[in-house]
Design an enzyme around this catalytic site. Structure first.
Site, mmCIF file in Angstrom:
data_model
loop_
_atom_site.group_PDB
_atom_site.id
_atom_site.type_symbol
_atom_site.label_atom_id
_atom_site.label_comp_id
_atom_site.label_asym_id
_atom_site.label_seq_id
_atom_site.Cartn_x
_atom_site.Cartn_y
_atom_site.Cartn_z
ATOM 1 N N HIS A 204 0.838 -1.212 0.000
ATOM 2 C CA HIS A 204 0.000 0.000 0.000
ATOM 3 C C HIS A 204 0.869 1.256 0.000
ATOM 4 O O HIS A 204 0.824 2.089 0.908
ATOM 5 C CB HIS A 204 -0.942 -0.004 1.207
ATOM 6 C CG HIS A 204 -1.882 -1.182 1.252
ATOM 7 N ND1 HIS A 204 -2.898 -1.343 0.339
ATOM 8 C CD2 HIS A 204 -1.949 -2.253 2.085
ATOM 9 C CE1 HIS A 204 -3.565 -2.463 0.621
ATOM 10 N NE2 HIS A 204 -2.994 -3.031 1.666
ATOM 11 N N ASP B 126 -6.080 1.871 4.236
ATOM 12 C CA ASP B 126 -4.746 1.420 3.839
ATOM 13 C C ASP B 126 -4.229 2.191 2.638
ATOM 14 O O ASP B 126 -3.012 2.305 2.443
ATOM 15 C CB ASP B 126 -4.755 -0.072 3.502
ATOM 16 C CG ASP B 126 -4.641 -0.953 4.742
ATOM 17 O OD1 ASP B 126 -3.832 -0.621 5.620
ATOM 18 O OD2 ASP B 126 -5.363 -1.959 4.828
#
Length: 375
Positions: A96, A270
């Site tokens: 991420h 995220d």
């Protein structure tokens, strides 16, 4: 290949990169596996289970990182872990990167080969390594939201399913992908009134066919989104842009206009979050209030149910772990364009276009990294 599994150190993260069953498969393929002590404790797998599967158990993450040619994790490496990475070492985990310039810079500087679960694709255009965690997160989003709606937790005191003579709670789901579909399933199962918004009419048609008239589907426009979130008791942000930062779909002014005790669950956190007021939280301190609106923005939601999550994740990741170990990263990526799509950072270069765009790096085609060692 030497494969290493450190214990996860993110706050209240209990999952593990490889289960004992996965270790056994790697050992059967002729690979060596080293696991940090207590790495599997959070899923009920003690060190002796890893030893029985053929792994060596060591006392520290430093030993794992120093020894391994490939590191298999669950969550993005924390700063102390990133400092232990070295050139050409394979890192296979969730990353991420788009909303995380510090991590991206460290990975670039490490020279490691960083393959992200969340951008590996499949032949249908899906994200097979993200999907099992999205299923878990979507279902948990409703569970967490229902608890946050309790008055003692700052919520409006609404029972999502209602009772005879009292209307059920109203749930708005933004995004009809894997997270959204699983959130819808849970919310409808509790008896809530559920609305989903998506820009893709094909997605809305599929959800309507799946859930029938109990689900209200809306094409996502600024007007329909604003009306739906302001009318909701619980709003679940379930949007995804592959590899990129999540779009901010609910503004600060809209949050201020919500009824006191409304709950926002941002599953996109995220990737930076889809509510303008979102900021990452932890399982230890999962919520905060802004203008009387409860925000639940835990950045590793599936970590709350680590046994289910780790088993589901390993089911999806193991074939790719085996490919990387059996063939080496160059051959494995060359043979599988879907695994190639998981390559985000390679030997000092950013190879995921969304990350390069969002963070201002020059983009390098992943295939350009598959030359001979030292090239």
């Amino acid at each position: 290949m030497r494969v290493g599994v450190p214990k996860e150190i993110k706050t209240h993260e209990y999952r593990v990169g490889l289960t004992p069953d996965s270790v056994r498969e790697l050992v059967h393929h002729g690979h060596r596996v080293t696991v940090e002590t207590m790495a599997g404790a959070g899923i009920g797998q003690p060190d002796r289970a890893y030893r029985a599967a053929g792994a060596e158990v060591v006392d520290s993450a430093e030993e794992v990182f120093a020894w391994a040619e490939m590191i298999v994790k669950v969550k993005e490496p924390q700063a102390v872990e990133r400092a232990m990475l070295r050139e050409d070492q394979i890192l296979f985990t969730f990353l991420h990167l788009a909303p995380d310039p510090e991590q991206t810079g460290d990975l670039v500087n490490s020279g490691a080969v960083c393959v992200a679960y969340e951008t590996v694709t499949d032949a249908r255009g899906g994200l097979p390594l993200l999907a099992p965690m999205s299923q878990v997160a979507g279902r948990l989003a409703v569970q967490a939201g229902a608890q946050a709606l309790e008055r003692e937790n700052g919520g409006a005191g609404v029972l999502l399913g209602g009772v005879p003579g009292v209307a059920p709670g109203r749930v708005t789901v933004i995004g009809g992908g894997v997270v959204g579909a699983n959130a819808i399933r849970m919310a409808l199962g509790l008896g809530a009134r559920v609305t989903v918004l998506d820009r893709d009419l094909g997605v809305l048609n599929r959800l309507a066919d799946t859930f029938g008239p109990a689900l209200r589907t809306l094409h996502a426009t600024r007007a329909s989104l604003e009306a739906a979130v302001l009318a909701a008791d619980l709003v679940i942000g379930a949007v995804l842009a592959k590899g990129a930062a999540a779009p901010k779909l609910v503004s600060r002014d809209q949050v201020a206009a919500m009824a006191e005790g409304t709950v926002l669950v941002d599953v996109a956190i995220d990737q930076g979050g889809c509510f303008e007021t979102s900021r990452p939280t932890t399982h230890a301190d999962p919520t905060y209030l802004i203008d009387g609106v409860v925000h639940y923005c835990v950045a590793n939601m599936p970590g709350a149910v680590p046994r289910t999550s780790a088993l589901a994740l390993n089911n999806a990741t193991l074939p790719f772990v085996l490919a990387l170990a059996d063939k080496g990263w160059r051959q494995a990526l060359s043979d599988d364009p879907h695994l190639m799509n998981g390559l985000n950072v390679c030997r000092g270069r950013v190879t995921e276009p969304a990350v390069a765009r969002d963070l201002g790096y020059a983009f390098t085609e992943p295939a350009a990294c598959l030359g001979t060692p030292g090239a």
